[in-house]
Scaffold this motif. Structure first.
Motif: not given
Length: 457
Positions: A54, A58, A85, A265
């Motif tokens: 994640v 991110i 994603y 995410s």
């Protein structure tokens, strides 16, 4: 630059640096430095691997991209960026096929088996560019937070973040990156959740306006969504940070981490992007998205935005450094691996990234488009070699690599206004229309190359 006192921003940076150095620990084994294992040889658990996935996706660049796309193109821009994603799902498909059916420890081995040494060189060049753009783009965001381009605060913040992340990365390698990713992800989750709630309870928030922010079918955001669907198959395979995490735990743990990372995410990046859409529906002034958010949410919330961007940038930096060291020492040099060589590789990528951001092109989006477009080199590889289990001539891969590089360069030149080849053929169109045209051309030509290069079973 965020309209926050430089002293507060500096305090965030100092606190983050101390926490990172405290969580990170020195790694003395090759398995820990390059493979993320603990001192007792234990693989990462599901929480560690998920949070690491994640926080490496991110990142500061992605957060700034999604909120800007929301501001420029409404909810279509946010949906389009969030679609990338889906790479966690296609990434798991790639990893599972590589491990279960082809039995290889990394992608380089697979590429070498299919296309030989030249193919491996092309692939390593591709992911080296990806790693370099990660360093460049995230450092650029850090600089933008602290000051105007070229200002003392801009330069000093970039150097400090580079030095801190490089220090604990060189000290602990991938193991240190995994350990720091846990607390970094928690900070990001809490920060984005706080910002999302602040937006929802804002007196000017209107859910109907958000939904209708991209009502025009010709909105560039919808065009970008099509591009995302076309690129999402190959995108994860050119991301060494994601792929590295696909080989350090057992199959069951890895599968769950990819699935959970996708869900978490996607939600986080979508929620953060809605901040840009909210600003678009309310602000009537011709100002930047950060300035619009500052007016709407106020300084306390922008303080949280700063925390989110700083933490996400640094969390991606350490992962990039650990993947760069593995690429050079394990995947390229192979023999006589050592931690000292890994540290030198990290230092090289850090210096190269600094040079790019301090003396190169300061356009954040150019770096993204170039690496993403070149990744289309891998689309026919996944379709024919990985999924279809067919053998294809090496020239097909090399020819497609050359076309993909040429396409990426063309997009860069078109976007910056140096050439207007696409405009001469298709007329004046938005940059994302140009990207779609180039993407389609690369995919079609790649499929043709591979069909012509198919070997008999």
């Amino acid at each position: 630059m965020l309209n926050i006192h430089i002293g507060y921003l500096t305090a965030i940076l100092i606190i983050f640096s101390i926490l990172s150095l405290w969580f990170a620990s020195k790694t003395k084994t090759l398995e820990g430095f390059f493979g993320g294992q603990s001192s007792k040889g234990i693989q990462p658990n599901i929480l560690t691997l998920t949070f690491s996935q994640v926080t490496t996706w991110i990142f500061a660049r992605s957060l700034l991209n999604t909120v800007t796309l929301g501001y420029l193109f409404g909810i279509a821009g946010v949906i389009a960026y969030s679609a990338y994603y889906g790479s966690f799902l296609t990434g798991w498909l790639i990893v599972n096929k590589l491990r279960q059916q082809h039995g290889v420890p990394n992608i380089q081995t697979f590429i070498y088996e299919q296309f030989g040494r030249t193919g491996t060189v092309c692939y390593n060049l591709l992911i080296s560019l990806r790693l370099l753009t990660e360093v460049f783009a995230n450092l650029l965001v850090i600089g933008i937070i602290f000051g105007t381009v070229g200002s003392p605060s801009y330069i000093s913040s970039i150097i400090i973040v580079t030095a801190v992340t490089l220090f604990y990365s060189m000290n602990g390698g991938l193991r240190a990156s995994l350990k720091t990713d846990i607390f970094q992800t928690i900070i990001i989750i809490v920060s984005i959740s706080t910002l999302f709630i602040a937006m929802m309870i804002h007196p000017m928030f209107n859910f109907h306006s958000i939904l209708n922010s991209s009502s025009d079918f010709n909105n560039p955001g919808w065009i970008l969504l099509i591009v995302a669907f076309l690129q999402v198959l190959s995108y994860p395979m050119h991301d060494p940070v994601m792929m590295d995490r696909g080989f350090i735990a057992d199959i069951k743990t890895t599968k769950k981490s990819f699935l959970y990372a996708f869900i978490l995410s996607f939600i986080l990046i979508f929620c953060f992007g809605l901040l840009g859409v909210f600003s678009k529906t309310v602000s009537n002034e011709n100002i930047s998205v950060l300035a619009a958010l500052q007016e709407l949410l106020g300084t306390p919330m922008m303080f949280i935005v700063a925390i989110t961007l700083i933490v996400s940038a640094a969390s991606t930096m350490d992962s990039t450094f650990s993947s760069a060291s593995k690429l050079i020492v394990i995947d390229i040099l192979k023999n006589k691996a050592s931690i000292s060589k890994g540290r030198l590789a990290m230092l090289f990528f850090a210096i190269a990234g600094l040079i790019l951001v301090l003396f190169g092109n300061n356009d954040l989006y150019d770096a993204v488009a170039i690496s993403g477009t070149i990744s289309l080199t891998l689309t026919p590889v996944i379709i024919f070699n990985l999924l279809g289990q067919r053998r294809v001539a090496s020239w097909s891969f090399i020819a497609n690599f050359i076309v993909s590089v040429a396409g990426a360069i063309l997009y860069f030149l078109e976007k910056s206004g140096h050439v207007k080849i696409i405009g001469m053929i298709f007329g004046e169109v938005h940059n994302y229309n140009k990207l779609l045209i180039i993407t389609l051309f690369i995919i079609i030509s790649g499929l043709v190359f591979f069909i012509l290069g198919l070997k008999r079973k």
